[in-house]
Design a protein around this motif. Structure first.
Motif: not given
Lengths: 1122, 474
Positions: A662-667, A764-765, A767-769, A771, A1109
């Motif tokens: 459901s969620l796009m974390n990067e393109l 809910e999420h 992952s730390m994505e 960051r 990053y």
């Protein structure tokens, strides 16, 4: 309310004569209870009456309470004959200073580990529980349960009077005592024939003394003990080994042998399905010692950091701390232990006969043998500094092997010692059940516990209990067992009772009352003494007698003052292992069957809930609303399944158990949450779980890190007879249990329906994505890159935040607040002391104790499942949990993740974004650097919460304190006002917030102010008004077993907190925003073994950051893809 | 206008050159069609107020009041029970209330823009729409003001936002954009009211003079403040009007700039953007004109105002919508560019998440309505088709609401710490409270139509040819 107040208060006696022409005051509770309306109130049908206090008006309540308060000054505990009216002190009693709390020692009764406590009381009303720092092994730490136990004291749903269920009427105190005297008379002649007592195991020497007398007086009576939270198998097997040289003898040893671990000396640890850092007894001492061996402050320490291998089926906090974690079904643990033992024996130079036999036994197991080999080698290389530990609930074979291995690792006396304690000599509930079936038991006294609810299901206890003529149940709550008993006797809370107990190492600690019983309850000791027909059945006397029998070198007052009896630990014993014993064992054990698990042959593990334990805290709102450290679920239990199983079930059933991306974390990268969320609410499919012909129905929760085909279900929910808070929470998993809840059940099948159940999940999420929020490294990497934290995050690329002042000392920075090139005026921090906090992520285990401690200290309300589902939980400190996968793939839920915890609370930013946006100046800085909230000034625009990058501000969307959980939406039409009992728990030094205002962590400003006042009083005219370092402990810091939280003055370079902030691993979360938080974190380190097959050069979160990053993962640090 | 002059000499030399070099007259469409005279205009506009109340008015009014009661009930429930009756939660502490506030404030922009800026720019076509646009502004600001007032947790203390001396001796925090909002919106409301009322005085006098019933004489007499139509009155009036126009002009830009500061001054990714002030103002004008058209087109049809609100007016407004809609679209694109260019993972994620995350449906509604639909106004055929125009501006209004939703909600729902990410959805109370404001707005607007002059009679008369007997020649 205290013993020494009880007797010598002659001067302060209140007027007792009734004024002849005045109003008619009732003079005693008996007189009051004589009133027809009161009788009617008592006689009403139970259990509605249990919650009657809700409906009692304030006057009525105050009358009752006034009586008990006043009595404290004149009578003995439990004696309610005289009643006087409450008047202001005509002469101030000694030591009571209005507004200044008094602390008393006590301990939290438990079967194995009475945690020594220090209880804060305000005007004789306990408000906050803290650990007793005089007990050095725990150093003032406590766990979530002892923190929350104070709420039970003020639970309006607790049993407020004893009941005769057959007649449906209340029993007076005298009637209850008569009842037990009658038991004494009835069985004195028959030597106890037909009498059985089922008690909860206890560490209390006084009780042990009474039990011995009971056995002497009633030799034919039966004494049984049951508590699903207690498993003595390790102690038993070692006891038998010690006594009979045969660990597998079918005898109860006279003494138990308890391993005492010294984690401070352990550099290499292997935990076999052991949650020694969290859910097992002694965990506070373990956590503290473990953290001490893990703490890294300089690059020099890095090489000394300990290393933890964990093998487990469930994902526990111990597994979370592990450097290498192997997911292994619990039913494979025995085979695994044999394989490890084979390696250790081989390394220790034992001949191949034994080694091969062991290896042969474990041969059914398919795991990476390199993992076992390298782990064993590492342990062996660190002989005398390594330790193997098995979970309390593991089979006896494992405990024996572990003891052998520790012996070979020369661990004894270094990392483990064995202490000898008297065995309980009680029969088990199963043996009792057999006796009941035979019809030999006519009278059963159940002291505490709730066997109807939590006895192993194969015993069919409810039916057995009903078959007994007479069952009397002493219990704090009117529960399932009480309902099926003939009489229910109300029990006192431990804060209302005299008693004693032992800490895990045997240290003798008191259980001391803080307050006279709020209701007509009894203690176990009192009733036992009655049954024994002792003349002096007064518990204080009994405890005193026990104390004196120990020949202490201090007086009982000194003991009560200190809270511990020094040098009263269990004595250590040592073992000698002979070759023949090992050979006997190896020969006797048969080849271990290793069940092949699959989707059609699942393993089920029933575990104690991290919130409600075995169900005893089911009606405790703080615990119900405490998010589970790993699943983050509140108010419910669920069937946890692994992501692998979830995927297979999704394929099979077509139901989205693994949610759609459901969620796009990067393109181009679509990602899942671990569980399906619809409008922020976890949508759990309800499944029927069948094993051994028993079926339970519960919601599925996908939990990364479980063994692939192991289902984990916390027990303690789905209670049928419980209070308002606990009713309707979760489902009951006890019906699955066989023999003991600890036995893993194999052969389960899941049948999934398309019914959806909403779970209140606070995160809910997963992952730390990538960051740079929680910064991690390995001990090795840190040794080479000591400033790695500074090379992470946006701030590593942006201009220095402090501008030209970036190299100034911390003290200069916090007092002068350099602008750093900003045009904005920065605040003046003119206070002599500047407060700051440091949190060591490396030692934090994520145990949640800080969350409950904060809730208790700061009057934080609970809001109920519905509001948690809406995302309005009120905790001022929360435990953020992030999973990360070894392939840095955030698009898939990791099956074998690393977990990282971060406690997040108000960061007290020096340049606080919340302050600038508040239109009414309700949140401002004080001169000592605190970001303070003026509740009275707050109008509730919530702009501050939006602008807080840490999202730690909490809003009172409703009158949480004034309205009841189920009636928030009724507004003025709903019931109003806080139950009087709840009011008594509130900390009088902290405002109870009304609706419409924002609240958040204050750094326990009330404690800071108290310390300042204290210091000024001490300083008198001298200029010495600076609060010394360590004098202020915030509630979260005080409770923390690993001492991960340190608070203090950052303007002074010599304080602990300043020193920690000066370390190179210190960093600010989201520092690039120039918020300049006063709360900073020390980075987390992991210590992987390069020889292990699952070695990782950088922790997962870190390599994820570097890839996305950062500067990319260095070539040599390429992550292995195993 | 400078005219092309050709010397007599050349004319004499080559008379044939004249037709080839003299540009043909490009007649602009007149502002009042069918060559209507003064009397007709007076009668037309006054008649709306003077005629017996039409049945449709009563129907609409009663429906509006009923709908408005939703807001009343919703707010009563909110104040009595707590802000929790709305869908707000951590991390989305601002939901529909702030979305609605910005939405209504945005709508309130066209009025003053038309009255003030177009007045200063001498755009004469403003005359027939400015009065109703100003009324719309005032009513929209009233609707807008409800939300920030009532969204606070303790509305009974909302007066603390005003810099009043009080016993606590605490001033408001002048650093807070919400405080700026208080000043910006209240100033805007005050000036708009003044401007509106002052502009109406000559027309109120006209109605007074025509009134037959006694109460009307008094009612309009009081409102007309003794207007006698004297030269001196007109002179003062013109000067005051010009001054107020000058005063209002910066307000048009400042109000929405300040509203955008609520977001831009914060540090939430997706809010913390320097492009917000111009892009919010463009968006406000965009939505304001859309709302003017949404109201004027039905009014024009009901009252047969085709001669006064001509196709030229519609064309002009459509073109403004096209221009501002394109600016807004540029703003959306630029946000993405800056997010990428900043190289901040937090910013980058926010915008990707807007377009592809859990709220992408809202984002695509916004793009479709705000960027794509106004582009249809390139076509003259569409601009001439009032039904289509009305439908498109309805889309624009919807799109602009969603723009605010996207900005407010998506930025908050997924900000810095993934542990706190959440999802916001409104409750039925949110929805009904917002829905009710349309009833409140309509009821006020219907009262305005019924009792006050819909168009400035004097100003319209000034732009018809008869007002300029010299036809531009002196």
């Amino acid at each position: 309310m205290k013993s020494d107040n009880l007797n010598n208060d002659k001067e302060n006696k209140m007027p007792q004569e009734e004024t002849p022409n005045g109003r008619n005051y009732w003079r005693s509770l008996d007189e009051l209870t004589g009133a027809p309306e009161f009788k009617q109130w008592l006689d009403r049908e139970f259990p509605e009456g249990a919650s009657e206090i809700n409906g009692v008006d304030r006057r009525q309540f105050m009358k009752i309470m006034a009586a008990s308060f006043a009595l404290a000054g004149v009578g003995l505990a439990g004696c309610r004959q005289q009643t006087v009216n409450v008047l202001p002190y005509s002469k101030q009693p000694e030591r009571i200073v209005p507004g200044v709390p008094i602390y008393y020692t006590s301990s939290m009764p438990s079967a194995k580990d009475n945690i020594p406590l220090l209880v804060e009381t305000h005007d004789a009303r306990p408000t906050k529980i803290e650990g007793n720092p005089s007990y050095l092994a725990y150093n003032g730490a406590t766990d979530t349960f002892s923190q929350a136990s104070i709420l039970n004291l003020y639970d309006p749903d607790r049993a407020q009077r004893s009941m005769d269920n057959d007649k449906g009427k209340a029993l007076s105190k005298a009637e209850v005592l008569d009842l037990f005297t009658y038991i004494n008379h009835q069985f004195s002649e028959t030597q106890g024939e037909g009498l059985a007592v089922l008690a909860e195991p206890s560490s209390s020497p006084t009780r042990a003394r009474l039990v011995n007398e009971f056995k002497k007086k009633f030799p034919k009576a039966v004494w049984a003990e049951y508590d699903p939270t207690v498993d003595n198998s390790a102690e038993k097997v070692l006891g038998r080994f010690f006594q009979y040289s045969d660990p597998l003898a079918d005898k109860m040893p006279d003494d138990f042998i308890r391993p005492q671990y010294h984690f401070e000396n352990a550099k290499r640890i292997l935990a076999i399905d052991s949650d020694f850092l969290h859910s097992e007894p002694g965990q506070l001492g373990n956590s503290r010692a473990f953290a001490n061996a893990r703490r890294v402050h300089t690059t020099k320490d890095a090489s000394k950091m300990n290393r933890l291998y964990a093998v487990e089926s469930n994902f526990t906090l111990t597994g979370g701390m592990a450097d290498h974690r192997l997911r292994l079904p619990a039913s494979h643990a025995t085979a695994f232990t044999h394989l490890v033992a084979a390696e250790i024996f081989e390394l220790a130079g034992w001949d191949s006969a034994v080694v091969d036999a062991l290896r042969q036994k474990g041969s059914g197991l398919t795991v990476d043998h390199k993992w076992i080999k390298e782990c064993a080698r590492d342990l062996y290389d660190y002989r005398k500094q390594s330790l193997i530990i098995a979970g309390d609930d593991m089979p006896e074979d494992i405990h024996f092997l572990v003891m052998l291995m520790n012996n070979l690792l020369s661990a004894e006396g270094e990392t483990v010692s064995y202490s000898k304690l008297p065995s309980d000599q009680a029969i088990s509930i199963k043996e009792l059940a057999d006796l009941i079936k035979k019809g030999t038991i006519g009278t059963l006294v159940v002291l505490g516990g709730n066997p109807v609810y939590n006895a192993p299901a194969d015993l069919n206890w409810p039916k057995l209990q009903k078959s007994i003529n007479r069952v009397t149940h002493l219990s704090y709550y009117f529960n399932e067992t009480s309902k099926l008993a003939n009489e229910h006797i109300a029990a006192n809370h431990y804060l209302e009772s005299w008693g004693d107990g032992r800490a895990y190492d045997g240290t003798y600690v008191p259980v001391q009352p803080m307050i006279l019983p709020l209701f007509d309850g009894f203690t176990e000791l009192e009733l036992l003494a009655k049954v024994l027909g002792l003349k002096d059945a007064e518990p204080y006397g009994l405890v005193r007698e026990t104390f004196e029998s120990m020949n202490p070198n201090i007086s009982i007052e000194e003991w009560l003052g200190l809270g511990v009896l020094k040098n009263s630990e269990f004595p250590y014993v040592s073992f000698k292992i002979s070759r023949s014993q090992v050979e006997n064992f190896v020969e006797r054990a048969e080849t271990i069957s290793v069940p092949q698990l699959s989707e059609d042959n699942l393993e089920v593990r029933l575990v104690l809930s991290n919130q409600v334990l075995d169900g005893r805290y089911n009606n405790n709102g703080w615990l119900q609303e405490l998010p589970d450290p790993l699943t983050k679920l509140t108010w419910d239990n669920a069937i946890s399944i692994s992501p692998r199983l979830a995927k297979e079930l999704t394929q099979k059933t077509g139901l989205p158990i693994v949610p759609k991306a459901s969620l796009m974390n990067e393109l181009g990268q679509l990602e899942h949450d671990a569980n399906s969320f619809l409008r922020g609410k976890e949508q759990a499919f309800v499944a029927e779980l069948t094993v051994n012909g028993k079926t339970v129905k519960g919601p599925l929760h996908v939990q990364p890190g479980l063994a692939d085909y192991t289902l984990v279900i916390p027990v303690g929910y789905g209670r049928t007879v419980t209070g308002n808070v606990g009713s309707g929470t979760g489902f009951d998993a006890y019906p699955l249990s066989i023999g003991s809840i600890n036995t893993p059940l194999v052969g389960a099948r899941l049948k999934i329906s398309d019914e959806i159940y909403e779970l209140a999940n606070t995160q809910e999420h997963w992952s730390m994505e990538g960051r740079a929020i929680l910064r991690e490294s390995t001990a090795d990497d840190y040794a080479h890159n000591p400033d790695f934290v500074n090379k992470m995050g946006v701030e590593s690329h942006s201009p220095a935040i402090y501008g030209t002042a970036k190299n100034d000392s911390l003290q200069k920075k916090v007092t002068e607040i350099p602008r750093g090139g900003s045009l904005y005026k920065t605040p003046d921090f003119t206070g002599a002391q500047q407060w700051g906090m440091s949190i060591d992520l490396n030692t934090c285990t994520g145990c949640n104790a800080c969350v409950v401690a904060c809730q208790s200290e700061n009057n934080i309300p609970i809001i109920g499942k519905d509001q948690v589902l809406r995302g309005r939980e009120m905790h001022w400190i929360r435990m953020d949990r992030y999973f990360s996968s070894n392939d840095n793939n955030t698009m898939e839920i990791p099956e074998d993740p690393q977990v990282s915890f971060m406690s997040m609370l108000c960061q007290h930013c020096e340049l606080a974004p919340c302050e600038t946006v508040c239109p009414v100046n309700a949140t401002v800085h004080d001169e000592s650097g605190l970001n303070v909230m003026a509740y009275n000034r707050c109008v509730g625009t919530r702009y501050c919460a939006n602008n807080c990058p840490y999202k730690v501000r909490r809003f009172n969307f409703f009158d949480w304190n004034k309205r009841e959980i189920d009636h928030f939406y009724e507004g003025p039409m709903g019931p109003s006002g806080m139950p009087e009992l709840h009011k008594m728990q509130k900390n009088p030094n902290v405002t109870v917030r009304m609706r419409g205002v924002m609240e958040k962590c204050t750094f326990c400003v009330q404690r800071i102010e108290a310390a300042k006042i204290n210091q000024r009083v001490k300083a008198k005219d001298s200029p010495d008004v600076m609060v010394p370092d360590g004098a202020i402990k915030t509630a979260c810091q005080q409770v923390c077993p690993t001492e991960s939280i340190v608070f203090g003055d950052v303007a002074d370079a010599n304080t602990r907190v300043s020193k920690l902030k000066g370390l190179d691993m210190n960093y600010s979360v989201l520092g690039y925003l120039n918020t300049r938080p006063r709360t900073t974190y020390l980075a987390k380190l992991r210590n992987p073994n390069p020889l292990m097959p699952d070695y990782y050069p950088l922790p997962n979160t870190r390599s994820e950051y570097e890839k996305r990053y950062g500067h990319g993962v260095p070539h040599e640090a390429e992550v292995s893809h195993n | 206008m400078a005219e092309l002059t050709i010397s007599e000499k050349i004319k004499a030399v080559n008379p044939a050159i004249l037709p080839s070099i003299e540009p043909s007259k490009m007649p602009r469409r007149v502002l009042v069609e069918h060559d209507r005279d003064f009397r007709w205009i007076t009668h037309k506009i006054c008649n709306i107020v003077e005629e017996p109340t039409p049945r449709w008015w009563w129907v609409c009014f009663i429906v509006s009041i009923l709908v408005a009661s939703f807001t009343f009930v919703g707010l009563t429930y909110l104040v009595s029970t707590g802000v929790g009756v709305w869908g707000l939660a951590n991390p989305v502490n601002w939901g529909w209330a702030i979305v609605n506030f910005v939405f209504w404030i945005g709508i309130g922009h066209a009025g003053t823009l038309i009255s003030a800026i177009l007045c200063l720019l001498k755009q004469q076509w403003r005359t027939s729409i400015n009065r109703s646009a100003e009324a719309m502004t005032i009513f929209a600001v009233m609707c807008a003001g409800l939300f920030p007032l009532f969204h606070v947790g303790r509305v009974w203390f909302a007066w603390w936002l005003f810099p009043l001396p009080n016993a606590n001796s605490i001033w408001p925090n002048f650093k807070s954009p919400l405080e700026w909002d208080v000043f910006a919106v209240s100033t805007y409301f005050t000036v708009s009211c003044l401007f509106w009322y002052m502009g109406m005085i000559p027309d109120l006098a006209t109605i007074r003079d025509r009134a037959k019933a006694v109460w009307r004489k008094y009612f309009y007499g009081v409102l007309a403040m003794g207007w006698r139509n004297s030269n001196r009155h007109w002179q003062n009036y013109e000067m005051a009007y010009l001054l107020l126009a000058g005063l209002s002009t910066p307000l048009v830009l400042s109000v929405h700039t300040v509203v955008s500061f609520d977001f831009a001054v914060s540090l939430v990714p997706g809010w913390h953007t320097t492009i917000f002030p111009p892009y919010f103002v463009a968006g406000a004008i965009f939505s304001g004109f859309a709302m003017v058209l949404s109201l004027m087109l039905p009014l024009r049809a009901v009252y047969n105002l085709h001669d006064l609100v001509t196709q030229r007016h519609i064309d002009n407004m459509c073109k403004i919508i096209l221009a501002t809609g394109s600016m807004v679209g540029y703003g959306y694109a630029m946000e993405f560019f800056i997010a990428w260019y900043s190289a901040s993972p937090y910013e980058g994620f926010t915008f990707i998440n807007r377009a592809f995350g859990q709220y992408s449906w809202a984002y695509y509604i916004m793009i479709t309505c705000n960027v794509i639909s106004p582009q249809l106004f390139w076509s003259k055929w569409i601009r001439n088709n009032t039904t289509l125009v009305w439908i498109i501006v309805a889309f624009v209004n919807v799109g602009m609401w969603f723009e605010r939703f996207v900005i407010v909600v998506t930025s908050l729902a997924n900000d810095f710490l993934p542990s706190s990410w959440g999802y916001y959805s409104p409750t039925i109370v949110d929805i009904f409270t917002f829905f009710g404001t349309f009833g409140f707005f309509s009821a006020l607007f219907l009262l305005f139509i019924r009792f006050l002059p819909l168009m400035p009679i004097g100003e319209i008369k000034a732009v018809i040819p008869q007002a300029d007997p010299h036809r531009g020649h002196h």
